[in-house]
Design a protein around this motif. Structure first.
Motif, PDB file in Angstrom:
ATOM      1  N   MET A 165      15.636 -30.133 -48.300  1.00  0.00           N
ATOM      2  CA  MET A 165      15.458 -31.272 -47.397  1.00  0.00           C
ATOM      3  C   MET A 165      16.726 -32.114 -47.327  1.00  0.00           C
ATOM      4  N   ASN A 166      16.851 -32.808 -46.216  1.00  0.00           N
ATOM      5  CA  ASN A 166      17.917 -33.783 -46.062  1.00  0.00           C
ATOM      6  C   ASN A 166      17.333 -35.140 -46.474  1.00  0.00           C
ATOM      7  N   ILE A 167      17.616 -35.526 -47.714  1.00  0.00           N
ATOM      8  CA  ILE A 167      16.992 -36.717 -48.297  1.00  0.00           C
ATOM      9  C   ILE A 167      17.976 -37.885 -48.286  1.00  0.00           C
ATOM     10  N   SER A 168      17.471 -39.031 -47.884  1.00  0.00           N
ATOM     11  CA  SER A 168      18.313 -40.240 -47.850  1.00  0.00           C
ATOM     12  C   SER A 168      18.668 -40.686 -49.265  1.00  0.00           C
ATOM     13  N   GLU A 169      19.695 -41.484 -49.370  1.00  0.00           N
ATOM     14  CA  GLU A 169      20.106 -42.023 -50.673  1.00  0.00           C
ATOM     15  C   GLU A 169      18.989 -42.885 -51.271  1.00  0.00           C
ATOM     16  N   TYR A 170      18.324 -43.617 -50.425  1.00  0.00           N
ATOM     17  CA  TYR A 170      17.198 -44.438 -50.878  1.00  0.00           C
ATOM     18  C   TYR A 170      16.141 -43.557 -51.545  1.00  0.00           C
TER      19      TYR A 170
END
Length: 100
Positions: free
Chosen positions: A7-12
């Motif tokens: 997955m492309n996961i946000s830094e948050y």
């Protein structure tokens, strides 16, 4: 099983996932209670924004097993043992979901 690495996961969300891993580790080392683990994982799960819904549903499924174990033990006034097979199975699946 969907992996976080797919997955492309946000830094948050990466920070929330890191806190989930830390909480699981603290529980497994006996530093936090099952109730604290359940509460923390639930709160962090609902904060996730960029994680695939299928992954979230899988995580919730195993989180719910922990919730059920806790609720039944509380209702019956029983002790939850760290070697309980249902507990160990749920923890194993949660750890797998959180690994990359």
């Amino acid at each position: 099983m969907i992996l976080l690495s797919d997955m492309n996961i946000s830094e948050y969300d990466k920070r929330q996932i890191s806190l989930m891993k830390e909480t699981l580790s603290l529980f497994q080392s006996g530093e936090v209670s099952l109730k604290k683990l359940i509460d923390n994982l639930e709160g962090l799960l609902f904060c996730l924004q960029s994680v695939d819904i299928e992954w979230k549903n899988s995580f919730h499924e195993y989180w719910f097993v922990l919730e059920q174990i806790y609720a039944v033990a509380l209702f019956r006034n029983e002790t939850i043992y760290p070697d309980d097979p249902d507990l160990l199975d749920a923890l194993s699946h949660l750890n797998k979901l959180l690994s990359k």
